[in-house]
Write a protein that holds these residues in place. Structure first.
Motif, mmCIF file in Angstrom:
data_model
loop_
_atom_site.group_PDB
_atom_site.id
_atom_site.type_symbol
_atom_site.label_atom_id
_atom_site.label_comp_id
_atom_site.label_asym_id
_atom_site.label_seq_id
_atom_site.Cartn_x
_atom_site.Cartn_y
_atom_site.Cartn_z
ATOM 1 N N GLU A 10 0.848 -1.201 0.000
ATOM 2 C CA GLU A 10 0.000 0.000 0.000
ATOM 3 C C GLU A 10 0.881 1.248 0.000
ATOM 4 N N GLY A 11 0.404 2.288 -0.675
ATOM 5 C CA GLY A 11 1.099 3.575 -0.662
ATOM 6 C C GLY A 11 1.417 4.059 -2.058
ATOM 7 N N GLU A 12 1.834 5.320 -2.126
ATOM 8 C CA GLU A 12 2.240 5.880 -3.408
ATOM 9 C C GLU A 12 3.415 5.086 -3.971
ATOM 10 N N ARG A 13 3.467 4.992 -5.278
ATOM 11 C CA ARG A 13 4.500 4.179 -5.922
ATOM 12 C C ARG A 13 5.901 4.595 -5.487
ATOM 13 N N GLU A 14 6.142 5.903 -5.381
ATOM 14 C CA GLU A 14 7.472 6.371 -5.008
ATOM 15 C C GLU A 14 7.797 6.015 -3.556
ATOM 16 N N GLU A 15 6.789 6.084 -2.671
ATOM 17 C CA GLU A 15 6.989 5.671 -1.272
ATOM 18 C C GLU A 15 7.355 4.191 -1.216
ATOM 19 N N ARG A 16 6.645 3.391 -1.976
ATOM 20 C CA ARG A 16 6.924 1.957 -1.994
ATOM 21 C C ARG A 16 8.310 1.687 -2.567
ATOM 22 N N ARG A 17 8.657 2.397 -3.623
ATOM 23 C CA ARG A 17 9.972 2.208 -4.238
ATOM 24 C C ARG A 17 11.084 2.493 -3.224
ATOM 25 N N ARG A 18 10.925 3.579 -2.461
ATOM 26 C CA ARG A 18 11.947 3.941 -1.464
ATOM 27 C C ARG A 18 12.034 2.891 -0.370
ATOM 28 N N PHE A 19 10.882 2.425 0.097
ATOM 29 C CA PHE A 19 10.890 1.455 1.197
ATOM 30 C C PHE A 19 11.455 0.112 0.727
ATOM 31 N N TYR A 20 11.098 -0.308 -0.463
ATOM 32 C CA TYR A 20 11.629 -1.565 -0.985
ATOM 33 C C TYR A 20 13.144 -1.472 -1.180
ATOM 34 N N ALA A 21 13.624 -0.301 -1.652
ATOM 35 C CA ALA A 21 15.062 -0.116 -1.829
ATOM 36 C C ALA A 21 15.769 -0.173 -0.480
ATOM 37 N N TRP A 22 15.127 0.389 0.555
ATOM 38 C CA TRP A 22 15.716 0.338 1.901
ATOM 39 C C TRP A 22 15.804 -1.112 2.390
ATOM 40 N N LEU A 23 14.751 -1.885 2.223
ATOM 41 C CA LEU A 23 14.780 -3.290 2.630
ATOM 42 C C LEU A 23 15.901 -4.040 1.921
ATOM 43 N N SER A 25 18.655 -2.795 0.727
ATOM 44 C CA SER A 25 19.970 -2.327 1.167
ATOM 45 C C SER A 25 20.329 -2.833 2.562
ATOM 46 N N ARG A 26 19.333 -3.190 3.350
ATOM 47 C CA ARG A 26 19.565 -3.631 4.731
ATOM 48 C C ARG A 26 19.372 -5.136 4.887
ATOM 49 N N ARG A 27 19.452 -5.868 3.793
ATOM 50 C CA ARG A 27 19.123 -7.299 3.826
ATOM 51 C C ARG A 27 19.995 -8.085 4.795
ATOM 52 N N GLN A 28 21.232 -7.642 5.023
ATOM 53 C CA GLN A 28 22.123 -8.347 5.937
ATOM 54 C C GLN A 28 21.863 -7.973 7.395
ATOM 55 N N GLN A 29 21.062 -6.936 7.620
ATOM 56 C CA GLN A 29 20.793 -6.467 8.987
ATOM 57 C C GLN A 29 19.346 -6.676 9.428
ATOM 58 N N VAL A 30 18.433 -6.628 8.479
ATOM 59 C CA VAL A 30 17.003 -6.683 8.801
ATOM 60 C C VAL A 30 16.408 -7.945 8.188
ATOM 61 N N LEU A 31 15.991 -8.859 9.039
ATOM 62 C CA LEU A 31 15.317 -10.075 8.576
ATOM 63 C C LEU A 31 13.880 -9.713 8.218
ATOM 64 N N HIS A 32 13.508 -9.901 6.976
ATOM 65 C CA HIS A 32 12.177 -9.520 6.509
ATOM 66 C C HIS A 32 11.331 -10.764 6.279
ATOM 67 N N VAL A 33 10.149 -10.779 6.881
ATOM 68 C CA VAL A 33 9.219 -11.900 6.744
ATOM 69 C C VAL A 33 7.877 -11.367 6.261
ATOM 70 N N PHE A 34 7.361 -11.919 5.157
ATOM 71 C CA PHE A 34 5.981 -11.653 4.761
ATOM 72 C C PHE A 34 5.060 -12.427 5.703
ATOM 73 N N SER A 35 3.976 -11.797 6.134
ATOM 74 C CA SER A 35 2.948 -12.490 6.905
ATOM 75 C C SER A 35 1.609 -12.123 6.274
ATOM 76 N N THR A 36 1.021 -13.044 5.534
ATOM 77 C CA THR A 36 -0.074 -12.694 4.643
ATOM 78 C C THR A 36 -1.128 -13.787 4.575
#
Length: 240
Positions: A10-23, A25-36
């Protein structure tokens, strides 16, 4: 731990693009889990569709409203994590289907699901008295977004599977943040772990907020709301 529809997606495309790029870039520090609530097949489609926006596979997936656990990159189910869920589902579908057959307002979702029964619901004609009958037969039920009705194995939901996953991975729950927008995310928020209820959360979930002391209600919607919540919980330094 991020829900997909209404939250990470959810969110504006540019907001999503920035957040996805952050995830990414931090893949070695932030464990990301989808819960859906989505199935693995549907998650694969999301990853393909949103790849141009920069969405990368997560490390792990909790799908089917907590009834599936899989590797994020391959989307292959993880048998050790699924065994206890499978045991709770054993024989339950056969007991439940006669109760569900022909019920007004319920349409079985066209996609295959695992260890649950998933319906689209018309709340105007749905008979809510069905829920206690299903529970008496041994199931748990979740009605979310006035659109989805999930019949689950007893004690299985996004929250229970999250806690089991943390124990399995030997991770400290004090370093976990969950994020969601609908009633099927309530179980995550009820774990007592830090939670972010994004600004576009459905009214029934917002109504539960007073009894969820560990949950932060973001003003921003979707991805921006997740980022706002991370900053609130002291992870703002990671967002820079």
């Amino acid at each position: 731990m991020t829900d997909l529809d209404g939250t990470l997606l959810e969110g504006e495309r540019e907001e999503r693009r920035r957040f996805y790029a952050w995830l990414a870039s931090r893949r070695q520090q932030v464990l990301h889990v989808f819960s859906t609530g989505r199935s693995l097949e549907s998650i694969a489609e999301v990853l393909e569709q949103d790849e141009p926006t920069g969405l990368h596979p997560p490390h792990l997936v909790i799908g089917d409203v907590g009834c599936t656990v899989a590797c994020g990159r391959s989307l292959q189910p993880l048998p050790l994590a699924l065994e206890p869920i499978e045991a709770r589902w054993q024989g339950l579908q056969e007991r439940l289907e006669p109760l569900l057959q022909g019920q007004p307002g319920l349409t079985l979702q066209p996609r295959a699901t695992n260890r649950r029964l998933a319906y689209l619901v018309d709340v105007e004609v749905f008979d809510r008295a069905l829920i206690p009958r299903l529970e008496a037969a041994g199931a748990d039920c979740v009605l979310s977004g006035d659109r989805y009705f999930d019949v689950l194995p007893p004690g299985v939901n996004k929250g229970s599977t999250l806690l089991a996953l943390l124990e399995w991975l030997e991770l400290d729950g004090r370093q976990v943040v969950t994020a969601g927008d609908s009633l099927n995310d309530l179980a995550m928020f009820e774990t007592g772990l830090a939670g972010v209820m994004v600004g576009n959360a459905e009214p029934d979930l917002v109504a539960a907020l007073p009894r969820l002391p560990s949950v932060y209600r973001a003003r921003a919607e979707g991805c921006a709301g997740i980022a706002e919540g991370l900053a609130h919980f002291g992870y703002g330094h990671l967002l820079s």
